[in-house]
Design an enzyme around this catalytic site. Structure first.
Site, PDB file in Angstrom:
ATOM      1  N   GLU A 132       0.851  -1.203   0.000  1.00 44.74           N
ATOM      2  CA  GLU A 132       0.000   0.000   0.000  1.00 44.74           C
ATOM      3  C   GLU A 132       0.878   1.242   0.000  1.00 44.74           C
ATOM      4  OE1 GLU A 132      -3.528   0.104   2.534  1.00 44.74           O
ATOM      5  OE2 GLU A 132      -2.884   2.069   3.238  1.00 44.74           O
ATOM      6  N   GLY A 142     -14.421   5.666   5.074  1.00 50.76           N
ATOM      7  CA  GLY A 142     -13.522   6.778   5.391  1.00 50.76           C
ATOM      8  C   GLY A 142     -13.818   7.284   6.789  1.00 50.76           C
ATOM      9  N   HIS A 160     -13.286  -2.381  14.778  1.00 54.14           N
ATOM     10  CA  HIS A 160     -13.216  -0.966  14.412  1.00 54.14           C
ATOM     11  C   HIS A 160     -13.496  -0.149  15.686  1.00 54.14           C
ATOM     12  CE1 HIS A 160     -14.602   2.879  12.743  1.00 54.14           C
ATOM     13  NE2 HIS A 160     -13.813   2.587  11.730  1.00 54.14           N
ATOM     14  N   GLU A 211     -19.737  -6.092  14.977  1.00 54.62           N
ATOM     15  CA  GLU A 211     -18.688  -5.857  13.972  1.00 54.62           C
ATOM     16  C   GLU A 211     -18.753  -6.926  12.868  1.00 54.62           C
ATOM     17  OE1 GLU A 211     -16.085  -3.561  14.012  1.00 54.62           O
ATOM     18  OE2 GLU A 211     -14.606  -4.489  12.689  1.00 54.62           O
ATOM     19  N   GLN A 253       5.830   7.545  14.704  1.00 54.16           N
ATOM     20  CA  GLN A 253       4.939   7.051  13.648  1.00 54.16           C
ATOM     21  C   GLN A 253       3.968   6.015  14.233  1.00 54.16           C
ATOM     22  OE1 GLN A 253       6.790   3.967  11.528  1.00 54.16           O
ATOM     23  NE2 GLN A 253       5.588   4.172   9.673  1.00 54.16           N
TER      24      GLN A 253
HETATM   25  P1  FAD Z   1     -17.533   0.581   7.457  1.00 55.75           P
HETATM   26  O1  FAD Z   1     -17.392  -0.782   6.900  1.00 55.75           O
HETATM   27  O2  FAD Z   1     -18.713   1.389   7.003  1.00 55.75           O
HETATM   28  O3  FAD Z   1     -17.557   0.453   9.054  1.00 55.75           O
HETATM   29  C1  FAD Z   1     -17.417   1.606   9.888  1.00 55.75           C
HETATM   30  C2  FAD Z   1     -18.072   1.327  11.229  1.00 55.75           C
HETATM   31  O4  FAD Z   1     -19.499   1.274  11.067  1.00 55.75           O
HETATM   32  C3  FAD Z   1     -17.690  -0.037  11.839  1.00 55.75           C
HETATM   33  O5  FAD Z   1     -17.683   0.137  13.240  1.00 55.75           O
HETATM   34  C4  FAD Z   1     -18.845  -0.940  11.439  1.00 55.75           C
HETATM   35  O6  FAD Z   1     -19.012  -2.055  12.303  1.00 55.75           O
HETATM   36  C5  FAD Z   1     -20.021   0.030  11.524  1.00 55.75           C
HETATM   37  N1  FAD Z   1     -21.137  -0.319  10.638  1.00 55.75           N
HETATM   38  C6  FAD Z   1     -21.050  -0.806   9.372  1.00 55.75           C
HETATM   39  N2  FAD Z   1     -22.286  -0.988   8.856  1.00 55.75           N
HETATM   40  C7  FAD Z   1     -23.167  -0.595   9.819  1.00 55.75           C
HETATM   41  C8  FAD Z   1     -24.583  -0.532   9.896  1.00 55.75           C
HETATM   42  N3  FAD Z   1     -25.340  -0.914   8.865  1.00 55.75           N
HETATM   43  N4  FAD Z   1     -25.159  -0.065  11.053  1.00 55.75           N
HETATM   44  C9  FAD Z   1     -24.398   0.339  12.098  1.00 55.75           C
HETATM   45  N5  FAD Z   1     -23.027   0.294  12.091  1.00 55.75           N
HETATM   46  C10 FAD Z   1     -22.432  -0.158  10.959  1.00 55.75           C
HETATM   47  N6  FAD Z   1      -9.307   5.794   5.136  1.00 55.75           N
HETATM   48  C11 FAD Z   1      -9.176   6.781   4.207  1.00 55.75           C
HETATM   49  O7  FAD Z   1      -9.639   7.905   4.433  1.00 55.75           O
HETATM   50  N7  FAD Z   1      -8.535   6.550   3.007  1.00 55.75           N
HETATM   51  C12 FAD Z   1      -8.024   5.343   2.685  1.00 55.75           C
HETATM   52  O8  FAD Z   1      -7.472   5.166   1.599  1.00 55.75           O
HETATM   53  C13 FAD Z   1      -8.145   4.276   3.646  1.00 55.75           C
HETATM   54  N8  FAD Z   1      -7.665   3.037   3.373  1.00 55.75           N
HETATM   55  C14 FAD Z   1      -7.855   2.012   4.270  1.00 55.75           C
HETATM   56  C15 FAD Z   1      -7.397   0.729   3.956  1.00 55.75           C
HETATM   57  C16 FAD Z   1      -7.573  -0.326   4.850  1.00 55.75           C
HETATM   58  C17 FAD Z   1      -7.092  -1.709   4.469  1.00 55.75           C
HETATM   59  C18 FAD Z   1      -8.218  -0.097   6.109  1.00 55.75           C
HETATM   60  C19 FAD Z   1      -8.389  -1.219   7.092  1.00 55.75           C
HETATM   61  C20 FAD Z   1      -8.673   1.189   6.434  1.00 55.75           C
HETATM   62  C21 FAD Z   1      -8.509   2.251   5.525  1.00 55.75           C
HETATM   63  N9  FAD Z   1      -8.965   3.543   5.805  1.00 55.75           N
HETATM   64  C22 FAD Z   1      -8.817   4.552   4.877  1.00 55.75           C
HETATM   65  C23 FAD Z   1      -9.594   3.848   7.107  1.00 55.75           C
HETATM   66  C24 FAD Z   1     -11.134   3.661   7.065  1.00 55.75           C
HETATM   67  O9  FAD Z   1     -11.710   4.561   6.161  1.00 55.75           O
HETATM   68  C25 FAD Z   1     -11.662   3.891   8.477  1.00 55.75           C
HETATM   69  O10 FAD Z   1     -11.277   2.839   9.325  1.00 55.75           O
HETATM   70  C26 FAD Z   1     -13.150   4.158   8.594  1.00 55.75           C
HETATM   71  O11 FAD Z   1     -13.425   4.640   9.917  1.00 55.75           O
HETATM   72  C27 FAD Z   1     -14.049   2.939   8.369  1.00 55.75           C
HETATM   73  O12 FAD Z   1     -14.097   2.599   7.052  1.00 55.75           O
HETATM   74  P2  FAD Z   1     -14.792   1.211   6.612  1.00 55.75           P
HETATM   75  O13 FAD Z   1     -14.835   1.206   5.149  1.00 55.75           O
HETATM   76  O14 FAD Z   1     -14.177   0.077   7.314  1.00 55.75           O
HETATM   77  O15 FAD Z   1     -16.285   1.481   7.217  1.00 55.75           O
END
Ligand code: FAD
Length: 286
Positions: free
Chosen positions: A17, A109, A148, A157, A211
């Site tokens: 990455e 995000g 998360h 989760e 970091q």
């Molecule tokens: P989601 O899958 O939507 O989950 C977020 C939270 O909401 C979790 O607690 C989940 O359990 C909860 N949730 C999900 N669905 C529901 C529902 N229907 N009802 C209630 N709660 C729910 N961030 C950036 O800004 N840019 C990047 O390029 C980036 N790359 C990443 C790459 C990886 C491999 C990882 C692990 C993280 C990355 N992140 C990035 C960080 C990420 O955007 C954050 O962790 C963000 O807070 C959650 O994103 P997600 O897509 O996992 O969210």
């Protein structure tokens, strides 16, 4: 190539990455980084995306095009939906399609308190479902072996993760972790819940104390005592900390390989030497 086809053919899948630099003047550093990373023959390289309307996101697309067309390596573009309207997402995905990008990591995000909330998608699962219905990409999702930070508990989760996979995730990439047992028990819970897509393990080799403290605060990963001791012992000796951090990450990777992990995703922090050291350490294993 769709990355799900790579997972269907080989195990483990190796990926890196990188993130786009903030300043245009640093774009040449990315070329130097990619020149080294590409020689390590990863199966794909992913490029991060700024949440909530970052002006840097055009660079994500430019770098992904470079990875795919100049270096001939498959690429995965991160796409966050928080802070974006459906129209803006449509515009990103048409640019990606026009440039031959086939793989998207669909993310929510982190919510940015300084940006006016205008999102049409509340969770990554909604973006995943939308991409699945309206476009033709291989879709990845993020997952969290230690939960998360916003999750109430492990059960909710995993149930939300199942919803995301059912909406169309073809594979998952994990948040970084420093204790492999968290990953193994997470995988077991996924399989019990019927989440059967490949899950690649996110590993970040730590090379400086500031970091790692910043990252751990942000993502909620825990630092095992034996690792904390290493960091404290060598915090003022950069070369010793580099060696110790590399050895720790390498021992995590070897243990994951022995346990038949689907893939290793190295968070390189744009430091190609880190990826090179890990790849040299496993060249006769992988
Ligand atoms: P989601 O899958 O939507 O989950 C977020 C939270 O909401 C979790 O607690 C989940 O359990 C909860 N949730 C999900 N669905 C529901 C529902 N229907 N009802 C209630 N709660 C729910 N961030 C950036 O800004 N840019 C990047 O390029 C980036 N790359 C990443 C790459 C990886 C491999 C990882 C692990 C993280 C990355 N992140 C990035 C960080 C990420 O955007 C954050 O962790 C963000 O807070 C959650 O994103 P997600 O897509 O996992 O969210």
């Amino acid at each position: 190539m769709r990355i799900q086809e790579i997972f269907a053919k080989k195990k483990p899948v190796l990926s890196f990455e990188i993130f786009p630099p903030k300043r245009d003047s640093e774009l040449k550093d990315i070329d130097e980084t990619l020149a080294i990373l590409s020689k390590l023959s990863p199966d794909f390289i992913s490029v991060t995306f700024g949440a909530g309307g970052s002006s840097n996101n055009n660079k994500t697309i430019e770098i992904a095009k470079k990875i795919k067309h100049q270096y001939g390596i498959e690429t995965l573009v991160h796409l966050t939906c928080s802070g974006y309207t459906k129209q803006e997402i449509d515009s990103f995905i048409s640019i990606l399609s026009e440039n031959g990008i086939e793989n998207i990591l669909a993310l929510r995000g982190d919510k940015n308190p300084n940006v006016l909330e205008k999102s049409d998608f509340q969770y990554a699962s909604e973006l995943t479902g939308y991409l699945n219905k309206s476009a033709n990409f291989c879709i990845a999702g993020a997952c969290y072996p230690e939960c998360h930070p916003e999750s109430k508990n492990r059960i909710s989760e995993i149930s939300h993760l199942k919803g995301k996979v059912d909406a169309g995730s073809d594979f998952l990439i994990s948040q970084l972790f420093f204790e492999n047992e968290f990953f193994y028990s997470f995988i077991e819970n996924c399989r019990i819940a019927g989440i059967n897509v490949p899950v690649t393990a996110g590993i970040m080799p730590v090379i400086n104390k500031a970091q790692i403290e910043r990252i751990v605060n942000l993502c909620g990963a825990s630092l095992p005592n034996r690792f904390r001791k290493i960091i404290n012992r060598y915090e003022n000796e950069p070369t010793a900390l580099f060696d110790a951090g590399m050895s720790y990450a390498l021992s995590q990777v070897i243990d994951l390989l022995v346990n038949d992990v689907d893939g290793i995703h190295l968070y390189t922090m744009n430091n190609p030497i880190v990826a090179k050291r890990i790849c040299e350490g496993i060249k006769n294993i992988i």
